[in-house]
Design an enzyme around this catalytic site. Structure first.
Site, PDB file in Angstrom:
ATOM      1  N   HIS A 161      77.472  68.073  85.967  1.00 28.65           N
ATOM      2  CA  HIS A 161      77.918  66.938  86.823  1.00 28.65           C
ATOM      3  C   HIS A 161      77.003  66.285  87.770  1.00 28.65           C
ATOM      4  O   HIS A 161      77.504  65.776  88.870  1.00 28.65           O
ATOM      5  CB  HIS A 161      79.277  67.647  87.718  1.00 28.65           C
ATOM      6  CG  HIS A 161      80.116  68.565  87.037  1.00 28.65           C
ATOM      7  ND1 HIS A 161      81.385  67.993  86.231  1.00 28.65           N
ATOM      8  CD2 HIS A 161      79.783  69.745  86.623  1.00 28.65           C
ATOM      9  CE1 HIS A 161      81.972  69.275  85.569  1.00 28.65           C
ATOM     10  NE2 HIS A 161      80.846  70.247  85.656  1.00 28.65           N
ATOM     11  N   SER A 282      58.750  43.810  92.711  1.00 29.78           N
ATOM     12  CA  SER A 282      59.942  42.785  92.853  1.00 29.78           C
ATOM     13  C   SER A 282      59.026  41.388  93.600  1.00 29.78           C
ATOM     14  O   SER A 282      58.272  41.614  94.336  1.00 29.78           O
ATOM     15  CB  SER A 282      60.860  43.273  94.150  1.00 29.78           C
ATOM     16  OG  SER A 282      61.435  42.417  94.755  1.00 29.78           O
ATOM     17  N   LYS A 288      58.780  47.539  96.463  1.00 27.03           N
ATOM     18  CA  LYS A 288      59.313  47.851  95.001  1.00 27.03           C
ATOM     19  C   LYS A 288      58.425  48.183  94.151  1.00 27.03           C
ATOM     20  O   LYS A 288      57.367  47.515  93.751  1.00 27.03           O
ATOM     21  CB  LYS A 288      60.398  46.826  94.811  1.00 27.03           C
ATOM     22  CG  LYS A 288      61.614  46.843  95.632  1.00 27.03           C
ATOM     23  CD  LYS A 288      62.364  48.131  95.610  1.00 27.03           C
ATOM     24  CE  LYS A 288      63.246  48.205  94.397  1.00 27.03           C
ATOM     25  NZ  LYS A 288      64.268  47.222  94.025  1.00 27.03           N
ATOM     26  N   GLU A 295      64.583  51.407  82.305  1.00 26.12           N
ATOM     27  CA  GLU A 295      65.558  50.702  82.339  1.00 26.12           C
ATOM     28  C   GLU A 295      65.843  49.711  81.055  1.00 26.12           C
ATOM     29  O   GLU A 295      67.045  49.608  80.684  1.00 26.12           O
ATOM     30  CB  GLU A 295      65.487  49.546  83.611  1.00 26.12           C
ATOM     31  CG  GLU A 295      65.635  50.312  84.942  1.00 26.12           C
ATOM     32  CD  GLU A 295      65.361  49.321  86.237  1.00 26.12           C
ATOM     33  OE1 GLU A 295      66.299  48.634  86.217  1.00 26.12           O
ATOM     34  OE2 GLU A 295      64.294  49.418  86.586  1.00 26.12           O
TER      35      GLU A 295
END
Ligand code: ARG
Length: 464
Positions: A161, A282, A288, A295
């Site tokens: 979980h 970024s 970043k 991804e």
């Protein structure tokens, strides 16, 4: 009425040229030209067989094969003039052959049809693609074994979980991915067997009146078997569906793996570092460093699932035998293979470069009462029923939450509030090492089990 613009391969019965838009709409050459190598391979085998059974002379066979070789060179040199008005890869190559060698070129298509030709080409192509994909899976698995071996003793929290559950070793966690990839490998090997059956000789749908010998082409093309029914041979695409299904499962695995890498590189987890070369920045936020590769793999899984659904839908309404619908099989199949291969390649390059942050992983495992089950198991060994132990430890955890202490940080007196069965030896059980070492069986997380699994994994790869 002029029929000049009508395809010469089938223009005979037509009294007007095909509409220019329809010609473009029905053409597949823009995408099926990538089958050229396998198309030529199939044609060479077909010509060789036709000469063996006396349908072509040896001289005609040689002229055809020589012409096909030249065409392959032209294509590879980038000088071949692909023509949309010639519809597809098959007719482009055949027309060019006749340009080059004259009337003998027109004999190549004796005893075959584009229907069995294209079915053969795709199978030959897919067989090669599967081999390349299998090699990438093996490379990724090698990387996982190397990292798992180095991190056999590294402790991290295991999750259910996404909540801290029990301590595991990082090596053990990595080997879970190894297992999934082993099954992906098996699925593709199995799919390859069914793709590796030869439809050539089915001709348009019913077979051919020429005295063809399919065993010769089968042998020349390295197929494992000859398709047993011509109607099925030209129209079956279940091998492509099966491939997409196997590819979809493999992409699902890579997507789950991606999800973990994305989580682990976040400031909230900080379990690993990915080298800069697998990340991007970024344009607005200078701090970043984004895990773009995982991804993107996670994102790309969607298109492969879509191709599986697309191919199933493509086939579900088709009566026997070949229908033009089948031309729509190629783009999804090509894209599924490309996507899977590229994703595996990215992972195979990236995984060995993962840098675990061992202290942070360990600290995360220490927090979150990850050895609570170990305390329960300890009490079971003292003779208490498991359900009672579960409750006792539950109270201890509640006390820990309220007092801000992990189980291992409590004094013996504190622990004994919950059960007088708890003694001094409990602390060995509550340590992270004690917890992972105790799970010492095949498939367990103990470091020596991880090392044993790495040995088994290496043997598995060596036997491929
Ligand atoms: N381009 C076609 C395909 O990909 C080749 C077979 C065409 N056969 C036909 N009878 N029109 O399926």
């Amino acid at each position: 009425m002029s029929v000049e613009k009508t395809n010469q391969s089938w223009g005979g019965r037509f009294s007007e040229p095909v509409d220019a838009f329809v010609a473009r709409f029905t053409a597949s050459v823009d995408f099926d030209k990538r089958l050229y190598r396998h198309d030529i391979m199939g044609s060479m085998a077909h010509a060789t067989m036709l000469a063996k059974v006396g349908v072509l002379s040896d001289a005609e066979r040689d002229t055809i094969i020589d012409g096909l070789k030249q065409i392959q060179n032209e294509i590879e040199a980038g000088t071949f003039d692909w023509r949309v008005d010639l519809e597809d890869v098959h007719m482009n190559i055949e027309a060019r052959l006749t340009d080059r060698i004259g009337v003998t070129g027109k004999k190549l298509h004796t005893g075959r049809s584009r229907n069995d030709q294209v079915a053969t080409d795709i199978r030959l192509w897919l067989r090669d693609e599967i081999d390349l994909i299998l090699a990438e899976i093996t490379r990724l698995q090698q990387g996982l074994l190397g990292l798992a071996e180095a991190e056999a003793d590294t402790i991290m929290p295991g999750f259910t979980h996404l909540q801290t559950a029990q301590p595991v070793t990082f090596g053990h966690h990595l080997l879970a991915w190894f297992e999934m990839l082993s099954r992906d490998y098996e699925r593709l090997v199995d799919c390859r067997k069914r793709a590796n059956r030869m439809p050539l000789g089915s001709a348009a749908l019913a077979g051919t009146t020429y005295p063809i010998d399919r065993t010769i082409t089968c042998e020349l093309l390295g197929f494992e078997a000859i398709s047993g029914n011509s109607l099925d041979g030209v129209s079956d695409r279940d091998f492509a569906i099966e491939f997409c299904a196997a590819a979809a499962v493999a992409m699902m695995h890579l997507s789950r793996f991606s999800e973990e890498l994305v989580l682990w590189t976040s400031a909230q987890f900080q379990f690993i570092d990915l080298p800069d070369r697998f990340c991007t920045g970024s344009s607005i936020m200078p701090q970043k460093k984004n895990p773009d590769v995982p991804e993107l793999v996670r994102g790309k899984s969607g298109r492969v699932f879509g191709h599986l659904a697309g191919l199933l839908t493509l086939m579900k309404g088709q009566p026997l035998a070949y229908n033009k619908d089948n031309q729509e099989d190629k783009e999804p199949l090509f894209d599924a293979a490309d996507t899977l291969r590229d994703s595996l390649r990215a992972f195979a390059d990236m995984v060995p470069a993962i840098k675990p942050k061992r202290e942070i992983m360990r600290e995360a495992a220490r927090r979150g009462f990850s050895t609570a089950t170990d305390l329960a198991d300890y009490l079971v060994r003292r003779g208490l029923p498991f359900r009672d132990c579960h409750e006792i430890v539950g109270h201890a955890v509640k006390y820990g939450v309220d007092s801000g202490k992990d189980l291992a940080e409590m004094s013996l007196d504190e622990l004994r509030q919950f059960s007088d069965q708890i003694d001094d030896d409990v602390f060995a059980v509550l340590t992270l090492e004690g917890s992972v070492n105790a799970r010492d069986h095949i498939g367990g997380t103990a470091p020596n089990q991880v090392r044993a699994a790495v040995v088994r994994g290496k043997e598995l790869l060596a036997a491929r």
